[in-house]
Design a protein around this motif. Structure first.
Motif, PDB file in Angstrom:
ATOM      1  N   ARG B 285       0.758  -1.139  -0.164  1.00  0.00           N
ATOM      2  CA  ARG B 285      -0.099  -0.051   0.122  1.00  0.00           C
ATOM      3  C   ARG B 285       0.865   1.228  -0.161  1.00  0.00           C
ATOM      4  NH1 ARG B 285      -3.237  -3.447  -0.655  1.00  0.00           N
ATOM      5  NH2 ARG B 285      -5.249  -3.823   0.386  1.00  0.00           N
ATOM      6  N   GLU B 312      -0.186  -7.724  -5.029  1.00  0.00           N
ATOM      7  CA  GLU B 312      -0.973  -6.868  -4.868  1.00  0.00           C
ATOM      8  C   GLU B 312      -0.456  -5.476  -4.588  1.00  0.00           C
ATOM      9  OE1 GLU B 312      -5.302  -6.847  -3.004  1.00  0.00           O
ATOM     10  OE2 GLU B 312      -4.338  -5.643  -1.580  1.00  0.00           O
ATOM     11  N   LEU B 314      -1.182  -1.710  -4.670  1.00  0.00           N
ATOM     12  CA  LEU B 314      -2.243  -0.321  -4.723  1.00  0.00           C
ATOM     13  C   LEU B 314      -1.661   0.909  -4.073  1.00  0.00           C
ATOM     14  CD1 LEU B 314      -5.529  -1.801  -3.315  1.00  0.00           C
ATOM     15  CD2 LEU B 314      -4.619  -2.070  -5.663  1.00  0.00           C
ATOM     16  N   GLU B 342      -2.277  -7.670  -9.323  1.00  0.00           N
ATOM     17  CA  GLU B 342      -2.756  -6.623  -9.683  1.00  0.00           C
ATOM     18  C   GLU B 342      -2.331  -5.446  -9.173  1.00  0.00           C
ATOM     19  OE1 GLU B 342      -5.767  -8.270  -6.364  1.00  0.00           O
ATOM     20  OE2 GLU B 342      -6.688  -6.555  -7.648  1.00  0.00           O
ATOM     21  N   ALA B 344      -3.022  -0.942  -9.262  1.00  0.00           N
ATOM     22  CA  ALA B 344      -3.770   0.151  -9.445  1.00  0.00           C
ATOM     23  C   ALA B 344      -3.340   1.358  -8.704  1.00  0.00           C
ATOM     24  CB  ALA B 344      -5.295  -0.207  -8.955  1.00  0.00           C
ATOM     25  N   GLU B 352     -15.749  10.296  -3.524  1.00  0.00           N
ATOM     26  CA  GLU B 352     -15.464   9.471  -2.316  1.00  0.00           C
ATOM     27  C   GLU B 352     -15.644  10.471  -1.209  1.00  0.00           C
ATOM     28  OE1 GLU B 352     -11.749   7.921  -2.954  1.00  0.00           O
ATOM     29  OE2 GLU B 352     -12.318   6.723  -4.681  1.00  0.00           O
ATOM     30  N   ILE B 369     -10.035   9.070   6.898  1.00  0.00           N
ATOM     31  CA  ILE B 369     -10.367   7.875   6.861  1.00  0.00           C
ATOM     32  C   ILE B 369     -10.066   6.852   5.575  1.00  0.00           C
ATOM     33  CG2 ILE B 369     -12.708   6.353   6.589  1.00  0.00           C
ATOM     34  CD1 ILE B 369     -13.982   8.665   8.407  1.00  0.00           C
ATOM     35  N   ILE B 370     -10.094   7.373   4.565  1.00  0.00           N
ATOM     36  CA  ILE B 370      -9.785   6.673   3.193  1.00  0.00           C
ATOM     37  C   ILE B 370      -8.169   6.402   3.430  1.00  0.00           C
ATOM     38  CG2 ILE B 370      -9.175   6.880   0.802  1.00  0.00           C
ATOM     39  CD1 ILE B 370     -11.783   8.719   0.759  1.00  0.00           C
ATOM     40  N   ARG B 372      -6.390   6.120   5.907  1.00  0.00           N
ATOM     41  CA  ARG B 372      -6.158   5.061   7.085  1.00  0.00           C
ATOM     42  C   ARG B 372      -6.673   3.787   6.668  1.00  0.00           C
ATOM     43  NH1 ARG B 372      -9.470   7.306  11.063  1.00  0.00           N
ATOM     44  NH2 ARG B 372      -7.611   8.850  11.865  1.00  0.00           N
ATOM     45  N   GLY B 373      -7.672   3.409   6.061  1.00  0.00           N
ATOM     46  CA  GLY B 373      -8.470   2.435   5.714  1.00  0.00           C
ATOM     47  C   GLY B 373      -7.343   1.742   4.662  1.00  0.00           C
ATOM     48  N   PHE B 374      -6.815   2.518   3.759  1.00  0.00           N
ATOM     49  CA  PHE B 374      -6.210   2.078   2.686  1.00  0.00           C
ATOM     50  C   PHE B 374      -4.721   1.426   3.170  1.00  0.00           C
ATOM     51  CE2 PHE B 374      -3.029   2.930  -0.659  1.00  0.00           C
ATOM     52  CZ  PHE B 374      -3.601   2.406  -1.802  1.00  0.00           C
ATOM     53  N   SER B 376      -4.238   0.135   6.097  1.00  0.00           N
ATOM     54  CA  SER B 376      -4.584  -0.900   7.108  1.00  0.00           C
ATOM     55  C   SER B 376      -4.210  -2.208   6.277  1.00  0.00           C
ATOM     56  CB  SER B 376      -5.732  -0.552   7.816  1.00  0.00           C
ATOM     57  OG  SER B 376      -5.554   0.631   8.341  1.00  0.00           O
TER      58      SER B 376
END
Lengths: 243, 403
Positions: B285, B312, B314, B342, B344, B352, B369-370, B372-374, B376
């Motif tokens: 990430r 992965e 991202l 994958e 992206a 969003e 939030i975005i 942090r979530g991304f 984690s």
């Protein structure tokens, strides 16, 4: 008790007026259905009540719990108790559903989340990325879940019955009925197909919207006429000549 | 040609990846070793606040070219676990001498050569006996305190057959220190049916060049879990650890990268599936803030039947001046190896933010939030203390990044 009052509301998208002269009163625990064909202005109306920046109020006022909230930003309206289940939701890759749900629960507190989780059968979606690769039914059920766990006083539901299978439709209707009966949540639900109507227990009023205006309001029989005959023909039967 | 000669020749050999650093501009102090951990307040504070590790409770601490270790380490002694500076282990143990420079060759590039020739074999040596499951993490901490200095570390971890251990490493510098070179050579051996989780948190500063060189060998049925996080500015960092996996061995490698300032981050992981039914999952990430430039690499080579690998990558571009380049590579040399990837890269879209605003969050909260979530990622089996620390740092990154 009166919760929401729209007075002569005009809504603009860019330079275009998409909602005209709408008056609407919603009291606590009432369920209002707005029926109308595609492009009637239903989504714009809900967006304006929610305060989304994609539209702007270009006339009239929005009163919520006796306060004029016309200029209040969306996040503040949400905190005051208005929630919107969007028709179109963004998929956010990398951000898990459980993360978003946790933040919402932390913000609003309260209880009943587990009931809604079970009713909408969304537990298995918690580990997935938000709306990423979801089916139509999953998307609608999850969005309704994220809306209802805000424990809103007023839930605005934008086409919750569009693009879902019969099983999801039954669960969505059950969740709406639960929120109304258990939490006295007020509902403004817009739909163009009306597939959900015969599954809702407590419809207070049905409004027909056409060309940005509410042209007729009545009981559930109004919906039956319009949905069986079509909007133009049905309104003629009801004695309304659309402008 | 001897290893020493090969290393000398490699002193001018650049790495194929990352910014080339003039290593001759850094001074290297004489290695020193102390049999107790006594570091000054600035080191203690920096390590605790930036990477969540207290030097005073660590089994091994290296400050520049000075190593401190707990000669009398009671908590691990009862398990038979040995933790000591590598140069001490090499003096004492034939076994240790058989492990060094086996997985990482001194002549890979100028950084390995520099460490081989001038590092004095400082770094940590960890040995976990067979079938011993060590419940508490083994903490190590590497701190560079002075500017224009090089810190060279060579680490060996050997988790013997059937054993399990968690190694947690934090690397940092005290506030106000800018400019330096850190090279860490790590050779990890995970025995048959053994399990090692390795968590590393980096918090450096502008002006720092970081060059870890890591190779891991996972024996039959063994498992290696790597969790890496960097959230500070750097001048440059380049790492591309390589893991070879024997029959039914598993790798899970997670990298969380928050690029800051004008830093150049070239970070990845490579897996070689040499044994049948071995598997690897490489997850990254990447969030690029400010003017940062990030290259996220993942590389899996399928050599054996019924091996599986997935990458992965991202990325989230949080600044119009930042760059993310995602480079996943899968190479199959066996028709029964199943590999996929994958990748992206996106931005935080306006829709969003508006969506989350309609749920009651301000724009800054929505971005936070975005992010942090991304960032984690749940790596399997990490110690609770690492998870807590990662959450704390991700909260910090998300909050500061959303502003």
């Amino acid at each position: 008790m009166l919760l929401l009052r729209l007075k002569g509301l005009n809504v603009c998208a860019g330079d275009r007026i998409v909602v005209r002269d709408v008056d609407l009163d919603v009291s606590c625990g009432e369920v209002h259905v707005i029926l109308g064909p595609n492009g009637a202005g239903k989504t714009s109306l809900l967006s304006a009540i929610m305060g989304l920046p994609r539209v702007r109020v270009c006339g009239g006022t929005i009163i919520f719990e006796s306060e004029d909230i016309t200029g209040v930003p969306a996040y503040e309206r949400a905190r005051r108790g208005i929630a919107l289940a969007h028709q179109f939701v963004p998929s956010i890759r990398g951000v898990k559903v459980a993360d978003i749900a946790r933040h919402i629960v932390e913000r609003y507190g309260g209880d009943g989340y587990e009931d809604i989780l079970d009713i909408l059968d969304v537990k298995n979606l918690m580990g997935r990325y938000l709306f990423y690769g979801f089916s139509g039914g999953e998307r609608r059920r999850l969005e309704l879940y994220l809306t209802l766990i805000q424990r809103p006083k007023l839930a605005l539901l934008d086409e919750p019955d569009s693009g879902v299978d019969v099983d999801s439709l039954r669960l969505i209707a059950e969740a709406v009925n639960y929120a109304v009966r258990s939490w006295n949540t007020s509902i403004v639900l817009v739909t163009h197909l009306g597939a959900i109507l015969d599954k809702l227990y407590d419809i207070t009023r049905v409004h027909i919207m056409l060309g940005g205006r509410i042209v007729y309001s009545g009981d559930l029989d109004v919906a039956k006429v319009v949905l069986s005959k079509g909007y133009i023909e049905g309104l003629k039967i009801l004695g309304v000549t659309p402008q | 040609m001897s290893l020493k000669e090969r290393a000398r020749k490699a002193l001018s050999k650049p790495s194929p990846y990352g910014v080339d650093v003039d290593v001759s501009s850094y001074t290297i102090e004489e290695p020193q070793v102390y049999g107790e951990v006594q570091v000054d307040k600035s080191v203690e504070e920096a390590a605790e606040s930036k990477v969540g590790i207290k030097p005073s409770v660590s089994q091994y601490v290296q400050v520049g070219q000075t190593a401190f270790y707990k000669l009398m380490e009671k908590s691990l002694e009862k398990y038979g676990v040995k933790v000591m500076p590598l140069n001490v282990a090499l003096e004492k143990s034939e076994f240790a001498r058989g492990l060094v420079w086996r997985l990482v060759s001194p002549d890979i590039d100028k950084y390995t050569a520099l460490t081989y020739l001038y590092g004095g074999e400082l770094g940590y040596f960890v040995y976990v006996p067979p079938e011993v499951k060590v419940p508490t993490p083994i903490y190590t901490c590497l701190v560079l305190r002075a500017e224009r200095k090089a810190m060279l570390a060579h680490n060996i971890v050997y988790v013997d057959d059937g054993a399990e251990a968690h190694v947690v490493t934090g690397c940092t510098i005290p506030h106000g220190v800018k400019g330096g070179l850190h090279v860490g050579i790590s050779e990890f051996y995970v025995g048959k049916n053994a399990r090692l989780t390795f968590s590393m948190i980096h918090s450096w500063a502008e002006g720092m060049h970081i060059r870890p060189r890591t190779a891991v060998k996972v024996g039959e049925g063994g498992e290696y879990v790597s969790y890496y996080m960097i959230y500070s500015p750097v001048s440059s960092i380049q790492l591309f650890p390589r893991t070879t996996l024997e029959r039914e061995a598993k790798l899970y490698a997670a990298s969380v990268i928050a690029g800051k300032a004008r830093g150049n981050y070239d970070i990845g992981a490579k897996a070689q599936l040499e044994g049948a039914k071995s598997s690897a999952e490489i997850v990254s990430r990447v969030v690029a803030f400010e003017d940062s430039e990030i290259y996220a690499r993942g590389d899996i080579e399928g050599l054996a039947s019924e091996s599986r690998g997935h990458i992965e990558c991202l990325g989230l571009l949080a600044s119009p001046k930042a760059i993310i380049s995602s480079i996943p590579t899968v190479t199959s040399r066996n028709p029964q190896s199943i590999l996929s990837h994958e990748a992206a890269i996106g931005v935080i879209a306006r829709e969003e933010i508006e969506y989350l605003e309609s749920k009651g969050f301000t724009e800054e909260e929505a971005k936070s939030i975005i992010i942090r979530g991304f960032m984690s990622i749940e790596a399997p089996g990490l110690p609770e203390i690492v998870k807590t620390q990662a959450r704390r740092l991700i909260d910090y990154i998300a909050r500061s990044g959303a502003l």
